[in-house]
Write a protein that holds these residues in place. Structure first.
Motif, PDB file in Angstrom:
ATOM      1  N   ALA A  61     -28.907 -34.524  25.215  1.00  0.00           N
ATOM      2  CA  ALA A  61     -30.122 -35.294  25.492  1.00  0.00           C
ATOM      3  C   ALA A  61     -30.821 -35.583  24.175  1.00  0.00           C
ATOM      4  CB  ALA A  61     -31.042 -34.523  26.423  1.00  0.00           C
ATOM      5  N   LYS A  62     -31.782 -36.470  24.229  1.00  0.00           N
ATOM      6  CA  LYS A  62     -32.523 -36.861  23.030  1.00  0.00           C
ATOM      7  C   LYS A  62     -33.991 -37.007  23.364  1.00  0.00           C
ATOM      8  CE  LYS A  62     -33.244 -41.090  22.265  1.00  0.00           C
ATOM      9  NZ  LYS A  62     -33.287 -42.483  21.843  1.00  0.00           N
ATOM     10  N   LEU A  63     -34.805 -36.619  22.423  1.00  0.00           N
ATOM     11  CA  LEU A  63     -36.235 -36.887  22.536  1.00  0.00           C
ATOM     12  C   LEU A  63     -36.515 -38.212  21.863  1.00  0.00           C
ATOM     13  CD1 LEU A  63     -38.087 -34.696  23.814  1.00  0.00           C
ATOM     14  CD2 LEU A  63     -36.060 -33.676  22.809  1.00  0.00           C
ATOM     15  N   GLY A  64     -37.521 -38.899  22.362  1.00  0.00           N
ATOM     16  CA  GLY A  64     -37.958 -40.137  21.713  1.00  0.00           C
ATOM     17  C   GLY A  64     -39.438 -40.051  21.440  1.00  0.00           C
ATOM     18  N   VAL A 106     -31.454 -47.402  12.650  1.00  0.00           N
ATOM     19  CA  VAL A 106     -30.992 -46.021  12.510  1.00  0.00           C
ATOM     20  C   VAL A 106     -32.140 -45.122  12.068  1.00  0.00           C
ATOM     21  CG1 VAL A 106     -30.163 -46.316  10.119  1.00  0.00           C
ATOM     22  CG2 VAL A 106     -29.102 -44.596  11.600  1.00  0.00           C
ATOM     23  N   GLU A 107     -32.120 -43.886  12.548  1.00  0.00           N
ATOM     24  CA  GLU A 107     -33.198 -42.940  12.224  1.00  0.00           C
ATOM     25  C   GLU A 107     -32.627 -41.521  12.091  1.00  0.00           C
ATOM     26  OE1 GLU A 107     -35.668 -43.934  15.549  1.00  0.00           O
ATOM     27  OE2 GLU A 107     -34.569 -42.652  16.939  1.00  0.00           O
ATOM     28  N   PRO A 108     -33.179 -40.748  11.129  1.00  0.00           N
ATOM     29  CA  PRO A 108     -32.686 -39.385  10.886  1.00  0.00           C
ATOM     30  C   PRO A 108     -33.335 -38.368  11.827  1.00  0.00           C
ATOM     31  CG  PRO A 108     -34.375 -39.931   9.266  1.00  0.00           C
ATOM     32  CD  PRO A 108     -34.256 -41.133  10.180  1.00  0.00           C
ATOM     33  N   GLU A 109     -32.524 -37.423  12.294  1.00  0.00           N
ATOM     34  CA  GLU A 109     -33.034 -36.446  13.262  1.00  0.00           C
ATOM     35  C   GLU A 109     -32.458 -35.049  12.991  1.00  0.00           C
ATOM     36  OE1 GLU A 109     -33.421 -37.695  17.278  1.00  0.00           O
ATOM     37  OE2 GLU A 109     -33.495 -39.836  16.757  1.00  0.00           O
ATOM     38  N   ILE A 110     -33.199 -34.042  13.404  1.00  0.00           N
ATOM     39  CA  ILE A 110     -32.696 -32.664  13.403  1.00  0.00           C
ATOM     40  C   ILE A 110     -32.093 -32.413  14.786  1.00  0.00           C
ATOM     41  CG2 ILE A 110     -33.391 -30.226  13.304  1.00  0.00           C
ATOM     42  CD1 ILE A 110     -35.414 -31.094  11.117  1.00  0.00           C
ATOM     43  N   MET A 139     -27.888 -38.779  12.777  1.00  0.00           N
ATOM     44  CA  MET A 139     -28.518 -40.097  12.643  1.00  0.00           C
ATOM     45  C   MET A 139     -28.378 -40.733  14.011  1.00  0.00           C
ATOM     46  SD  MET A 139     -29.453 -41.177   9.475  1.00  0.00           S
ATOM     47  CE  MET A 139     -28.683 -42.384   8.415  1.00  0.00           C
ATOM     48  N   GLU A 140     -29.490 -41.154  14.575  1.00  0.00           N
ATOM     49  CA  GLU A 140     -29.393 -41.862  15.848  1.00  0.00           C
ATOM     50  C   GLU A 140     -29.440 -43.362  15.594  1.00  0.00           C
ATOM     51  OE1 GLU A 140     -32.372 -41.703  19.019  1.00  0.00           O
ATOM     52  OE2 GLU A 140     -30.782 -42.297  20.418  1.00  0.00           O
ATOM     53  N   ILE A 141     -28.532 -44.085  16.228  1.00  0.00           N
ATOM     54  CA  ILE A 141     -28.563 -45.545  16.168  1.00  0.00           C
ATOM     55  C   ILE A 141     -29.141 -46.018  17.487  1.00  0.00           C
ATOM     56  CG2 ILE A 141     -27.169 -47.640  16.000  1.00  0.00           C
ATOM     57  CD1 ILE A 141     -25.238 -45.866  14.233  1.00  0.00           C
ATOM     58  N   GLY A 234     -35.624 -36.169  17.825  1.00  0.00           N
ATOM     59  CA  GLY A 234     -36.487 -37.344  17.621  1.00  0.00           C
ATOM     60  C   GLY A 234     -36.496 -37.794  16.171  1.00  0.00           C
ATOM     61  N   GLY A 235     -36.665 -39.081  15.983  1.00  0.00           N
ATOM     62  CA  GLY A 235     -36.666 -39.659  14.635  1.00  0.00           C
ATOM     63  C   GLY A 235     -37.810 -39.077  13.811  1.00  0.00           C
ATOM     64  N   MET A 236     -37.479 -38.579  12.610  1.00  0.00           N
ATOM     65  CA  MET A 236     -38.495 -37.986  11.735  1.00  0.00           C
ATOM     66  C   MET A 236     -39.265 -39.065  10.987  1.00  0.00           C
ATOM     67  SD  MET A 236     -35.843 -35.182  10.241  1.00  0.00           S
ATOM     68  CE  MET A 236     -36.907 -34.204   9.169  1.00  0.00           C
TER      69      MET A 236
END
Ligand code: OOG
Ligand code: MG
Length: 271
Positions: A61-64, A106-110, A139-141, A234-236
């Protein structure tokens, strides 16, 4: 008192599926169909179920919208969550073929790899860390199905929070090796130029807080974070548009470095 008619979930899922398969952005669903956030999670679940019926698999899953940077830019000031499907995994060495998506960013995530089932209520960030098998970077696209990434909270939830592809970093690290994830930094570069920097604290103060929120939200819906799932917290930073030829590199210190290379034309991506 009048209550709004229930939305036609199947029709909304069809609209989103067509946008994905035709690689063409649509207008927000809420422009023609009133949708509560709860109903929007129902649309998301129906869409995911249809993908799973076609042979895909839920792997996490992913947080936004868990960072102020994302909330400000997207003009939605509340976090949300979506599902990660196996088909979204882009191997680290593969370029992103732009013609497969609409207008990717694209966004960087932990990233967390969860070793024990977690379900709210009452899940704390300490409980998340205790249940975490490993942490890594990703990295989430994202690729909103909505034109110009313009959406309300209900729209983005129905659209599985813009999920499209994701890349996992080069290594998984035992959480005990990283005393404080809020201090993990990231440097984001595009075509050799530094774009922005952030730390884990950008994610609700600590990225484990985002995972706790997810476990509690899922628990409230009778669901859980399952053992073995990966969670993008989530994107930092703001997301960077992937235009043809663009190279985006995220360096996370000891969690490693990820490069995304965008190849080919894109219909609607110049930003
Ligand atoms: C919504 C998805 C946000 C994040 O990490 O904040 C998201 C969007 O920006 O299109 O994935
Ligand atoms: Mg994201």
């Amino acid at each position: 008192m009048t209550t709004a008619a229930a939305p036609d979930v199947a029709a909304l899922v069809q609209e989103l599926s067509t946008a994905i398969s035709q690689r063409e952005a649509i207008g927000p669903l809420t422009a023609h169909t009133p949708l509560t956030v709860e109903e929007a999670y129902g649309v998301q679940a129906a869409h995911v179920a249809a993908r799973v019926a076609q042979g895909d698999r839920v792997i996490g899953a992913k947080l936004g919208l868990t960072s102020k940077a994302k909330q400000k830019t997207m003009k939605v000031d509340e976090p949300c969550y979506g599902v990660l499907l196996a088909s979204g995994l882009l191997p680290a060495e593969e370029p992103l073929m732009l013609e497969t998506l609409i207008h990717p960013r694209v966004e960087p995530e932990i990233v967390f790899r969860i070793g024990e089932r977690l379900a709210g209520p009452g899940v704390t960030s300490a409980a998340v860390l205790a249940a975490t098998e490993a942490v890594g970077c990703g990295m989430e696209i994202i690729d909103s199905r909505f034109a110009d990434f313009k959406f309300t909270l209900a729209d983005v939830v129905a659209d599985n929070t813009s999920a499209a592809r994701f890349i996992l970093g080069p290594r998984w690290v035992d959480p005990s090796q990283i005393p404080d994830l809020s201090l993990v930094g990231v440097v984001l570069e595009s075509d050799g130029q530094p774009v922005t920097t952030a730390a884990g604290a950008a994610i609700l103060g600590h990225p484990a807080e985002a995972v706790a929120l997810l476990a509690n939200w899922m628990g409230a819906r009778g669901q859980a974070i399952e053992e073995g799932w990966i969670i993008f917290s989530g994107g930092m930073t703001d997301a960077v548009p992937l235009t043809p030829g663009r190279h985006v590199i995220a360096t996370f210190g000891r969690l490693g470095r990820i490069t995304v290379r965008a190849v080919g034309p894109a219909a609607d991506s110049v930003a």
